[in-house]
Design a protein around this motif. Structure first.
Motif, short mmCIF file in Angstrom:
data_model
loop_
_atom_site.label_atom_id
_atom_site.label_comp_id
_atom_site.label_asym_id
_atom_site.label_seq_id
_atom_site.Cartn_x
_atom_site.Cartn_y
_atom_site.Cartn_z
N PRO A 285 0.81 -1.23 0.00
CA PRO A 285 0.00 0.00 0.00
C PRO A 285 0.84 1.27 0.00
CG PRO A 285 -0.89 -1.59 1.55
CD PRO A 285 0.42 -2.12 1.12
N LEU A 286 2.00 1.25 0.65
CA LEU A 286 2.88 2.42 0.67
C LEU A 286 3.44 2.70 -0.73
CD1 LEU A 286 4.91 1.70 3.94
CD2 LEU A 286 3.05 3.36 3.65
N ILE A 287 3.73 1.63 -1.47
CA ILE A 287 4.21 1.80 -2.84
C ILE A 287 3.09 2.33 -3.73
CG2 ILE A 287 5.18 0.63 -4.85
CD1 ILE A 287 6.52 -1.34 -2.92
N ALA A 288 1.90 1.76 -3.58
CA ALA A 288 0.76 2.20 -4.39
C ALA A 288 0.43 3.67 -4.13
CB ALA A 288 -0.45 1.32 -4.11
N ASP A 289 0.63 4.12 -2.89
CA ASP A 289 0.33 5.52 -2.53
C ASP A 289 1.47 6.47 -2.89
OD1 ASP A 289 -2.07 4.72 -1.53
OD2 ASP A 289 -1.45 4.70 0.57
N GLY A 290 2.60 5.93 -3.35
CA GLY A 290 3.72 6.78 -3.75
C GLY A 290 4.66 7.16 -2.62
N HIS A 291 4.47 6.60 -1.42
CA HIS A 291 5.36 6.92 -0.30
C HIS A 291 6.69 6.19 -0.40
CE1 HIS A 291 2.21 9.14 1.68
NE2 HIS A 291 1.42 8.09 1.70
N VAL A 292 6.70 5.07 -1.12
CA VAL A 292 7.89 4.24 -1.27
C VAL A 292 8.00 3.87 -2.74
CG1 VAL A 292 8.98 2.05 -0.67
CG2 VAL A 292 7.72 3.32 1.07
N ARG A 293 9.23 3.84 -3.26
CA ARG A 293 9.42 3.50 -4.67
C ARG A 293 10.72 2.74 -4.86
NH1 ARG A 293 13.30 6.89 -6.94
NH2 ARG A 293 13.77 8.79 -5.77
N PRO A 294 10.80 1.92 -5.89
CA PRO A 294 12.08 1.29 -6.19
C PRO A 294 13.07 2.33 -6.71
CG PRO A 294 10.49 0.79 -7.91
CD PRO A 294 9.74 1.52 -6.83
#
Length: 326
Positions: A285-294
């Motif tokens: 969910p953090l990746i989907a929300d843009g808070h975390v990214r590769p």
């Protein structure tokens, strides 16, 4: 299919692009057509003959991949042929196809390109299992990450900041420290010019780091203990600085501190599946929300894995180096 093989241990030139038999998915496994994999330090150790795959694992290097499901083995449910996935592997990512236990599959996160999803499984599972499941980092605590600009480091910064922690990092150049700052790191330490024990104490008013994520092992053991806060937790995940070091148990007792040391590759399937499930619940969910990214430094053709490993071996990258099949 083609895969990177290691006929004899050695330098990067030991990696050979060769034709090999296709894997066949067994009970509870799926066959993934690989779109991308990523270079990890463990792959380099395997190439050197110092880190063999666990029994039953693919002999080819590669601890993570992304791609599309090509076939389902017996007993698999919840997945379908054609699904875009990324996966945590015990080996085999440096190949055009790989068989994966279904419990180690993850859907490609919303907003992430299929190829770049290959940069996620190993680092996210490593950071989440060590920093949160073992060391129990809490909001407002201070996390010290060694190698802050690495794949592990760039992910640890983002996840710790998302959890409300303060993050300190070590790195060897201004460029790498600047990248860490862009990701949210609060305390920047150039290990070539500064003593991280002194710097972390100064930045925390003498308290020290509550959690330290360490990739160095023996070389940093004594200093890591000195850098810990009371009730601090040291999580060792790598041995780049050696495997045998002297531990001051008195200092550890005085701080009521704890040391853990873990790896992912050799864990039982059930433990890996539990970590993957936790990552899907808490991190996706953090990746989907843009808070975390590769964080991806570059993409290199899989057939040129030797060149990609040279970059990682020389620490000439920030984040992950991907190997792509097309």
């Amino acid at each position: 299919m083609h895969a990177i093989t290691i006929p004899e241990p050695g330098g990067p030139e030991a990696l050979v692009w060769d034709e090999v038999p296709d894997p066949v998915p067994g009970e509870g496994e799926v066959l993934v057509e690989v779109v991308a994999s990523a270079v990890n330090r463990a792959d380099i150790l395997q190439r050197q003959g110092n880190y063999q795959p666990p029994p039953g694992a693919s002999p080819y290097p590669g601890l993570e991949c992304s791609g599309r499901i090509a076939a389902l083995g017996p007993g698999v449910s919840g997945w379908a042929v054609g699904d875009e996935v990324c996966a945590l592997l015990a080996g085999g990512g440096y190949a055009e196809k790989v068989a994966v236990p279904s419990g180690q599959l993850l859907p490609v996160p919303e907003g992430v390109d299929l190829r770049q999803a290959a940069a996620l499984p190993e680092v996210v599972c490593t950071v989440w299992s060590n920093v949160f499941m073992v060391a129990h980092l809490r909001p407002t605590e201070t996390l010290l990450v060694h190698g802050g600009s690495s794949g592990i480091g760039t992910m640890a910064i983002q996840l710790a900041k998302a959890a409300g922690a303060r993050v300190a990092v070590t790195a060897g150049t201004k460029e790498k420290l600047d990248q860490c700052a862009e990701l949210g790191a609060d305390i920047l330490i150039n290990y070539r010019e500064q003593d991280f024990v002194e710097e972390i104490r100064r930045a925390t008013d003498g308290a020290g780091a509550d959690v330290i994520l360490d990739n160095m092992g023996a070389k940093y053991l004594d200093r890591n203990v000195r850098a810990l806060a009371v009730n601090g937790r040291l999580a060792i995940i790598g041995l780049q600085g050696g495997a045998k070091g002297e531990l001051n148990i008195g200092a550890l007792l005085g701080k009521r501190a704890a040391i853990s040391a873990t790896s992912l590759r050799g864990r039982p399937l059930g433990e890996k599946a539990a970590i993957v499930a936790a990552v899907r619940e808490h991190v996706w969910p953090l990746i989907a929300d843009g808070h975390v990214r590769p964080v991806v430094d570059r993409e290199v053709p899989l057939s040129e894995a030797a060149a990609a490993q040279r970059v990682v071996e020389e620490s000439g990258h920030i984040g992950k180096v991907l190997l792509v099949t097309s």
